[in-house]
Design an enzyme around this catalytic site. Structure first.
Site, PDB file in Angstrom:
ATOM      1  N   GLU A 122      32.993-105.615  33.482  1.00  0.00           N
ATOM      2  CA  GLU A 122      34.365-105.567  33.999  1.00  0.00           C
ATOM      3  C   GLU A 122      35.345-105.859  32.879  1.00  0.00           C
ATOM      4  OE1 GLU A 122      34.963-109.155  36.668  1.00  0.00           O
ATOM      5  OE2 GLU A 122      32.826-109.275  36.269  1.00  0.00           O
ATOM      6  N   LYS A 124      38.043-107.720  30.674  1.00  0.00           N
ATOM      7  CA  LYS A 124      38.336-109.121  30.411  1.00  0.00           C
ATOM      8  C   LYS A 124      39.852-109.250  30.298  1.00  0.00           C
ATOM      9  CE  LYS A 124      37.024-113.002  27.503  1.00  0.00           C
ATOM     10  NZ  LYS A 124      38.355-113.513  27.255  1.00  0.00           N
ATOM     11  N   ASP A 126      43.483-110.720  29.813  1.00  0.00           N
ATOM     12  CA  ASP A 126      44.002-111.719  28.898  1.00  0.00           C
ATOM     13  C   ASP A 126      45.081-112.526  29.612  1.00  0.00           C
ATOM     14  OD1 ASP A 126      43.984-113.040  26.570  1.00  0.00           O
ATOM     15  OD2 ASP A 126      45.113-111.558  25.428  1.00  0.00           O
ATOM     16  N   TYR A 233      37.454-112.636  40.035  1.00  0.00           N
ATOM     17  CA  TYR A 233      36.202-112.128  39.481  1.00  0.00           C
ATOM     18  C   TYR A 233      34.967-112.953  39.845  1.00  0.00           C
ATOM     19  CZ  TYR A 233      37.856-115.194  35.636  1.00  0.00           C
ATOM     20  OH  TYR A 233      38.361-116.223  34.909  1.00  0.00           O
ATOM     21  N   LYS A 319      34.163-108.396  22.975  1.00  0.00           N
ATOM     22  CA  LYS A 319      35.568-108.255  22.591  1.00  0.00           C
ATOM     23  C   LYS A 319      35.824-106.911  21.907  1.00  0.00           C
ATOM     24  CE  LYS A 319      38.067-111.898  22.793  1.00  0.00           C
ATOM     25  NZ  LYS A 319      37.963-113.151  22.216  1.00  0.00           N
ATOM     26  N   CYS A 413      39.650 -93.809 -18.990  1.00  0.00           N
ATOM     27  CA  CYS A 413      39.282 -93.201 -17.708  1.00  0.00           C
ATOM     28  C   CYS A 413      37.804 -93.489 -17.430  1.00  0.00           C
ATOM     29  CB  CYS A 413      39.535 -91.702 -17.758  1.00  0.00           C
ATOM     30  SG  CYS A 413      38.840 -90.818 -16.351  1.00  0.00           S
ATOM     31  N   CYS A 416      35.829 -89.782 -17.681  1.00  0.00           N
ATOM     32  CA  CYS A 416      35.643 -89.014 -18.916  1.00  0.00           C
ATOM     33  C   CYS A 416      35.724 -89.883 -20.173  1.00  0.00           C
ATOM     34  CB  CYS A 416      36.650 -87.875 -18.998  1.00  0.00           C
ATOM     35  SG  CYS A 416      38.341 -88.443 -19.253  1.00  0.00           S
ATOM     36  N   CYS A 429      44.768 -90.854 -16.316  1.00  0.00           N
ATOM     37  CA  CYS A 429      43.847 -90.374 -17.336  1.00  0.00           C
ATOM     38  C   CYS A 429      44.612 -89.304 -18.119  1.00  0.00           C
ATOM     39  CB  CYS A 429      42.625 -89.771 -16.657  1.00  0.00           C
ATOM     40  SG  CYS A 429      41.634 -88.748 -17.746  1.00  0.00           S
ATOM     41  N   CYS A 434      39.707 -83.621 -17.442  1.00  0.00           N
ATOM     42  CA  CYS A 434      38.816 -84.661 -16.910  1.00  0.00           C
ATOM     43  C   CYS A 434      38.082 -84.113 -15.682  1.00  0.00           C
ATOM     44  CB  CYS A 434      39.615 -85.897 -16.524  1.00  0.00           C
ATOM     45  SG  CYS A 434      38.612 -87.122 -15.684  1.00  0.00           S
TER      46      CYS A 434
END
Ligand code: IVH
Length: 665
Positions: A122, A124, A126, A233, A319, A413, A416, A429, A434
């Protein structure tokens, strides 16, 4: 966190977590400062609890996990719970849930391959738990949970809640206790907070706090004005209900509202499906929920499982995965993109955020790392920007252990080995050839916003590059079936399809062509601005820096990038080669009723996707932009709009609802 710690590491970490959690608590409650989100705090508490479970020798009475929830206020009578009001153990992931299922199966002596016991799931809610005691069918006493054994008598206040029957629908002799959750709708929550703001009164952080605050008003008129709601509940005691599902039926028969989504489930798979469904529709619910409650449906088995600590073993809270969570940065890698930009990427200890497991997050650039104050090994809060892109939001420096390492952007880099240079906050770079840059540029070239070649994804591009079949994007148009067919997982048919797909796309609009070139800072918006302003590629190629800079919305940095791209010898050769293979459609200025209007979209739209919305604006001659400025004509606010909405309000830009926007289209 999955990594197992040594005893001394665990002790250290537990100490740090306790201190940090207590500090955030102090910040929030005493200083009224929310230094981290409740969700991020939860994930730290969860880590603490998990560690304490593993190393119980380090549990101390001052640990936040030992907190007795609730306290009795002066002004309310005490109310004793004959059967204690327990809490639930939290699970946050499918693995944790399966662990729970395994545990109870073992305790019930159910051995694989036999399935687990039937479950009942079911929502929950809050809100806050209350117990309602009926004597001979009449509400006699209502009490909050308090510390589980003693709560507050809130009978008068509970009587203001319409969904609580003052007399049960069935005559029941003697006592019956019903438990459930007092909640407030999101709508009422907003309304009341707005009123409070206007009055200069207390503003509540979330619907749960407001429901709790409203129930504990000494003035019942005040409680009544808050229009609280109640979902039942649980029935305490034996009324030969034998199944929890039956208990729900009984509750309805007695005159209570129960969760309409609640149902019996066969196994964990059903539970995961249910969770996924609810998680998707969660935003649309009238009430705030924070997960599911799943329990063994058979009361007899439930009882047999007993209680561990403060929680029954036969039930868990499953949760929803939080939108933010704490995790560790294990390393920082550097990725080279199509513009040659070096992007630092945080390698994270995998963590669930917003429903998916996240293990990488872009840190954007070196300045961002400095701004965050991030070191390798730090504990951080990870969220998802715009609800999608993993994002490091904050470093929890108080959790440092002393072995964290400073990160430095490499001088060369990483792909390369050529020198990398800094340009403002960014690092590039310097090697135009590259391989990394090249590869990314090719991915981009065939992607949706550019040439949009069906079936030519990164995997095939990788294979073509690695086998030397293509050198640059222009070569894609020279591919023949015979080149493709030998590739792994490629049949003749798919080879033929791909060749056709490439050919079909060799005619392209000017804005898309500009996007495909992969010029730094030139995306969808700038491409259509360029096309509108100059009308042809030749004119753009020849434009001076000043001319480019004259385009509204194009600043110095972008203008420089465009101007320099077309001056570069390597790019010139590439462009020439490309133009021998593709043709650009003659550009027609968009006309239409949205001509000259700029739109910014924020939040999610329910009737069409963001991309659809943008392309429809463009089809009508309008423009879209990612950021709000004085030049923006309209901001379209979908559900849960972000900071753009606030900016629009500040700048006085007209805000359209989704319905207004659709009407305009
Ligand atoms: S069953 C042993 N069902 O969650 C407690 N609880 O974290 C059994 N809650 O204190 C409670 N919705 O306030 C149950 N459908 C639901 C619930 C629910 C919200 C709250 C309740 C409880 C807390 C435990």
């Amino acid at each position: 966190m999955p990594k197992t710690l040594s005893k001394s590491e665990a002790k250290d970490r537990i100490g740090k977590l306790k201190k940090a959690i207590n500090r955030y608590r102090y910040d929030y409650h005493v200083l009224d400062k929310e230094t981290i989100s409740p969700e991020a705090l939860d994930s730290l508490k969860h880590e603490l609890k998990t560690l304490e479970d593993e190393f119980p020798e380090f549990v101390s009475p001052d640990s936040p996990t030992q907190r007795v929830e609730g306290k009795v206020l002066k002004g309310f009578k005490k109310a004793e719970h004959k059967v204690p009001m327990l809490s639930l153990e939290d699970t946050f992931s499918e693995e944790e849930f399966l662990d729970w299922e395994k545990r109870i199966k073992k305790l019930l002596n159910i051995n694989p391959p036999a399935g687990g016991p039937e479950l009942f799931g079911e929502l929950k809610f809050d809100g806050l738990a209350v117990s309602l005691l009926y004597k001979n069918g009449v509400l006699e006493r209502a009490a909050t949970r308090g510390n589980g054994r003693i709560g507050e008598d809130v009978t008068q206040n509970i009587k203001t809640i319409e969904s609580v029957p003052l007399r049960l629908e069935r005559d029941i002799e003697g006592e019956i206790e019903v438990r459930g959750e007092v909640i407030i709708t999101k709508k009422n929550f907003e309304k009341i907070n707005n009123e409070q703001k206007k009055k200069g009164g207390q503003v509540y952080a979330n619907p749960r706090n407001l429901a709790a605050g409203s129930l504990r008003q000494l003035d019942t008129k005040m409680t009544a004005s808050r229009r609280l709601d109640f979902h039942a509940y649980d029935i305490v005691g034996d009324f030969s209900q034998n199944l929890h599902s039956k208990e729900h039926d009984m509750l309805r028969a007695l005159g209570f509202k129960t969760d309409k989504e609640a149902h019996v489930m066969k196994d964990a798979k059903d539970v995961f499906k249910f969770k996924e469904k609810i998680e998707k529709s969660r935003e649309k619910l009238d009430y705030e929920i924070d997960g599911l409650v799943v329990q063994v449906n058979d009361d007899e088995l439930f009882k047999r499982l007993g209680v561990a600590g403060k929680a029954p073993r036969g039930a868990v809270a499953f949760k929803f995965s939080p939108k933010e969570a704490a995790t560790k940065v294990l390393d920082i890698l550097v990725q080279v993109g199509r513009t040659g930009k070096l992007t630092p990427i945080a390698v994270l200890d995998p963590v669930q955020v917003g429903g998916v497991t996240v293990s990488r997050a872009s840190l954007h650039n070196e300045d961002e790392i400095r701004r965050l104050g991030l070191k390798i090994g730090d504990t951080v809060i990870v969220g998802r920007a715009g609800d999608v892109i993993p994002d490091v939001k904050k470093v929890l420096t108080e959790l440092r252990e002393g072995n964290e390492k400073e990160f430095h952007m490499p001088r060369r880099c990483p792909v390369c080995g050529e020198p990398a240079v800094k340009d403002g906050p960014l690092t590039f770079c310097t090697n135009k050839k590259c391989p990394a840059r090249h590869r990314e540029n090719l991915y981009h070239f065939v992607s949706k916003g550019a040439f949009d070649v069906d079936g030519l994804g990164p995997k095939i591009i990788d294979a073509l590059l690695d086998q030397g079949f293509i050198q640059d994007a222009a070569d894609i148009f020279d591919l023949k079936e015979g080149d493709l067919a030998p590739l792994e997982r490629f049949g003749e048919k798919s080879a033929a399809n791909l060749v056709k797909a490439v050919k079909d796309k060799s005619k392209i609009s000017l804005p898309r062509f500009l996007i495909a070139l992969g010029i730094l800072h030139v995306g969808e918006e700038t491409s259509s601005d360029l096309a509108d302003y100059f009308g042809s590629l030749e004119k753009i190629e020849k434009a001076s820096f000043e001319e480019v800079n004259e385009i509204p919305n194009v600043g110095n940095v972008v203008a420089k990038s465009i101007y320099e791209w077309f001056r570069d010898a390597y790019n010139k050769r590439y462009l020439e080669k490309l133009l021998k293979r593709v043709s650009i459609e003659k550009y027609r200025q968009p006309s239409g009723k949205l001509k000259g209007k700029t739109f910014v979209l924020t939040g999610s739209l329910s009737s069409l996707s963001r991309e659809e919305a943008k392309s429809r604006v463009r089809a009508l001659g309008g423009k879209t932009s990612e950021s709000v400025s004085k030049e923006t004509d309209y901001v379209v606010a979908g559900e849960e709009p972000g900071s753009k909405f606030e900016k629009a309000q500040k700048l006085g830009v007209k805000i359209l609802s989704e319905a207004e926007f659709i009407k305009m289209l």
